[in-house]
Design a protein around this motif. Structure first.
Motif, PDB file in Angstrom:
ATOM      1  N   PRO A 253       0.825  -1.216   0.000  1.00 38.79           N
ATOM      2  CA  PRO A 253       0.000   0.000   0.000  1.00 38.79           C
ATOM      3  C   PRO A 253       0.860   1.268   0.000  1.00 38.79           C
ATOM      4  O   PRO A 253       1.901   1.338   0.664  1.00 38.79           O
ATOM      5  CB  PRO A 253      -0.801  -0.121   1.302  1.00 38.79           C
ATOM      6  CG  PRO A 253      -0.798  -1.581   1.625  1.00 38.79           C
ATOM      7  CD  PRO A 253       0.526  -2.087   1.148  1.00 38.79           C
ATOM      8  N   ASN A 254       0.419   2.252  -0.772  1.00 36.34           N
ATOM      9  CA  ASN A 254       1.078   3.563  -0.831  1.00 36.34           C
ATOM     10  C   ASN A 254       2.528   3.479  -1.311  1.00 36.34           C
ATOM     11  O   ASN A 254       3.357   4.325  -0.957  1.00 36.34           O
ATOM     12  CB  ASN A 254       1.026   4.259   0.537  1.00 36.34           C
ATOM     13  CG  ASN A 254      -0.393   4.438   1.031  1.00 36.34           C
ATOM     14  OD1 ASN A 254      -1.264   4.882   0.282  1.00 36.34           O
ATOM     15  ND2 ASN A 254      -0.644   4.077   2.285  1.00 36.34           N
ATOM     16  N   LEU A 255       2.843   2.460  -2.088  1.00 35.84           N
ATOM     17  CA  LEU A 255       4.178   2.341  -2.667  1.00 35.84           C
ATOM     18  C   LEU A 255       4.032   2.107  -4.171  1.00 35.84           C
ATOM     19  O   LEU A 255       3.623   1.029  -4.607  1.00 35.84           O
ATOM     20  CB  LEU A 255       4.958   1.198  -2.015  1.00 35.84           C
ATOM     21  CG  LEU A 255       6.369   0.939  -2.584  1.00 35.84           C
ATOM     22  CD1 LEU A 255       7.226   2.196  -2.547  1.00 35.84           C
ATOM     23  CD2 LEU A 255       7.041  -0.201  -1.813  1.00 35.84           C
ATOM     24  N   SER A 256       4.385   3.123  -4.960  1.00 35.80           N
ATOM     25  CA  SER A 256       4.301   3.001  -6.420  1.00 35.80           C
ATOM     26  C   SER A 256       5.643   3.297  -7.080  1.00 35.80           C
ATOM     27  O   SER A 256       5.713   3.376  -8.308  1.00 35.80           O
ATOM     28  CB  SER A 256       3.224   3.955  -6.969  1.00 35.80           C
ATOM     29  OG  SER A 256       3.511   5.302  -6.588  1.00 35.80           O
ATOM     30  N   ASP A 257       6.689   3.471  -6.276  1.00 34.46           N
ATOM     31  CA  ASP A 257       8.026   3.705  -6.807  1.00 34.46           C
ATOM     32  C   ASP A 257       8.554   2.387  -7.375  1.00 34.46           C
ATOM     33  O   ASP A 257       8.925   1.473  -6.631  1.00 34.46           O
ATOM     34  CB  ASP A 257       8.932   4.219  -5.683  1.00 34.46           C
ATOM     35  CG  ASP A 257      10.330   4.587  -6.175  1.00 34.46           C
ATOM     36  OD1 ASP A 257      10.774   4.028  -7.191  1.00 34.46           O
ATOM     37  OD2 ASP A 257      10.987   5.413  -5.520  1.00 34.46           O
ATOM     38  N   THR A 258       8.606   2.292  -8.709  1.00 36.01           N
ATOM     39  CA  THR A 258       8.971   1.011  -9.327  1.00 36.01           C
ATOM     40  C   THR A 258      10.420   0.626  -9.026  1.00 36.01           C
ATOM     41  O   THR A 258      10.730  -0.558  -8.870  1.00 36.01           O
ATOM     42  CB  THR A 258       8.757   1.078 -10.847  1.00 36.01           C
ATOM     43  OG1 THR A 258       9.501   2.180 -11.389  1.00 36.01           O
ATOM     44  CG2 THR A 258       7.286   1.252 -11.173  1.00 36.01           C
ATOM     45  N   ALA A 259      11.308   1.612  -8.928  1.00 37.06           N
ATOM     46  CA  ALA A 259      12.709   1.302  -8.622  1.00 37.06           C
ATOM     47  C   ALA A 259      12.827   0.677  -7.228  1.00 37.06           C
ATOM     48  O   ALA A 259      13.568  -0.302  -7.030  1.00 37.06           O
ATOM     49  CB  ALA A 259      13.562   2.565  -8.720  1.00 37.06           C
ATOM     50  N   GLN A 260      12.084   1.220  -6.287  1.00 33.16           N
ATOM     51  CA  GLN A 260      12.126   0.665  -4.933  1.00 33.16           C
ATOM     52  C   GLN A 260      11.523  -0.735  -4.894  1.00 33.16           C
ATOM     53  O   GLN A 260      12.040  -1.638  -4.228  1.00 33.16           O
ATOM     54  CB  GLN A 260      11.393   1.588  -3.950  1.00 33.16           C
ATOM     55  CG  GLN A 260      11.482   1.123  -2.492  1.00 33.16           C
ATOM     56  CD  GLN A 260      10.828   2.099  -1.530  1.00 33.16           C
ATOM     57  OE1 GLN A 260      10.444   3.200  -1.912  1.00 33.16           O
ATOM     58  NE2 GLN A 260      10.697   1.695  -0.282  1.00 33.16           N
ATOM     59  N   LEU A 261      10.437  -0.928  -5.627  1.00 36.60           N
ATOM     60  CA  LEU A 261       9.823  -2.257  -5.678  1.00 36.60           C
ATOM     61  C   LEU A 261      10.781  -3.278  -6.274  1.00 36.60           C
ATOM     62  O   LEU A 261      10.875  -4.422  -5.797  1.00 36.60           O
ATOM     63  CB  LEU A 261       8.531  -2.204  -6.503  1.00 36.60           C
ATOM     64  CG  LEU A 261       7.327  -1.554  -5.815  1.00 36.60           C
ATOM     65  CD1 LEU A 261       6.220  -1.277  -6.818  1.00 36.60           C
ATOM     66  CD2 LEU A 261       6.817  -2.438  -4.680  1.00 36.60           C
TER      67      LEU A 261
END
Length: 338
Positions: A253-261
């Protein structure tokens, strides 16, 4: 302790009065208290009643005001409403009888406030005359209290059982992670709220070989270890779910940073690739991961996102396993454990 009969009158000693009328007061002609029942003294929380003026101990209830000897004597043979000055929540009905020396005798009884008085002052049946109907009422109050307490306890137990059953219905029993039902509820809730979130679909590589060569106990051990990795590599607010035999989905939830994912996916792959010891043997697996985020969709749909992540996962498997692939993005190399 007994009574004396003389000329048609009856006189009682202090002990007999205390037993027959534990809520009595006797005042002399000046309004000074010369005798008081033990229950009344208990209600005064240790304050001495003897020697005090009646107006310092009792006050009129309605209309409120001081209690004086003229008022007392004017109200004889009537039920007078009074309250304790030290605790106005305790109210009485007082029967006033004038005495031959110009004083008065008051026999008090509780009104509808008896239950509150019992609670506030810890009264028991010993504080009432044995013939007082209040004793019967106390038994009823105690019985009702016991029944209500038991009903509350039962309700808490039922509520606890309901919560436990609901929790069990949303939990994968082997790994302790959430199950497919919990995943569906979480994704629908996030979409309904318009929240952004990331999604990973994880499938274990070479898991079938572990089951075939070392047995299902080894396979179950591997699944539990993978669950531990997912828990360690994600936040407390994330949801990791086991959705199939060796398939897992993680929602961020609330995480859309693809690099971080993708960095998280690399860490998961690296940890899963480490040999897992089981009864003196090493179980070797890896993980293939499909990744997507809700912001890649004009109108996020749970089934569409899961399908896309699943397709990305199988593209990884066809390309050699042990990698993560972002839907709509380039193939991101992870640590390979083949």
């Amino acid at each position: 302790m007994g009574a004396r009969l003389k000329d048609g009158s009856v006189s009682f000693g202090p002990l007999a009065l205390a037993r027959l009328m534990p809520l009595h007061l006797a005042v002399n002609a000046t309004g000074q208290i010369v005798n008081a029942g033990p229950t009344l003294q208990k209600l005064m929380n240790g304050q001495a009643a003897l020697g005090r003026n009646i107006g310092d101990v009792l006050a009129l209830r309605r209309p409120p005001g001081p209690l004086t000897m003229p008022v007392l004597l004017a109200q004889h043979d009537l039920a007078l409403g009074v309250v304790l000055t030290s605790d106005p929540t305790v109210s009485f009905r007082a029967l006033v009888v004038p005495t031959l020396d110009g004083g008065a005798f008051l026999n008090l009884s509780f009104g509808i406030g008896v239950a509150e008085a019992v609670r506030r002052h810890a009264l028991t049946v010993e504080d009432f005359a044995a013939t007082d109907l209040t004793v019967e009422m106390l038994y009823l109050v105690e019985a009702k209290t016991a029944v209500m307490d038991e009903l509350r306890n039962l309700n808490r137990r039922l509520q606890g059982a309901k919560v436990a059953a609901e929790e069990q219905a949303l939990t994968d029993q082997l790994t302790g992670l959430r199950n497919r039902r919990a995943l569906d509820l979480q994704m629908k809730a996030l979409i309904r709220l318009g929240a952004t979130f990331g999604l990973m679909h994880i499938d274990l590589d070479f898991f079938k070989q572990v089951n075939d060569t070392l047995g299902h106990a080894a396979g179950d051990h591997v699944l539990r270890q993978v669950a531990r990795v997912l828990t360690q590599e994600t936040r407390a607010t994330d949801m990791a779910a086991r959705v199939g035999g060796d398939e897992f989905v993680v929602v961020f939830p609330n995480l859309s940073d693809t690099a971080q994912l993708m960095r998280i996916a690399d860490r998961i792959i690296a940890s899963v690739t480490e040999p897992i010891a089981f009864e003196g043997r090493d179980c070797r697996i890896s993980a293939s991961i499909g990744v997507t985020v809700s912001t890649l969709y004009d109108s996020p749909d749970a089934d569409r996102m899961l399908s896309d992540a699943d397709s990305a996962l199988y593209d990884v498997k066809r390309d050699g396993r042990g990698k993560a692939l972002l839907v709509g993005g380039p193939l991101i190399e992870g640590l390979v454990g083949r």
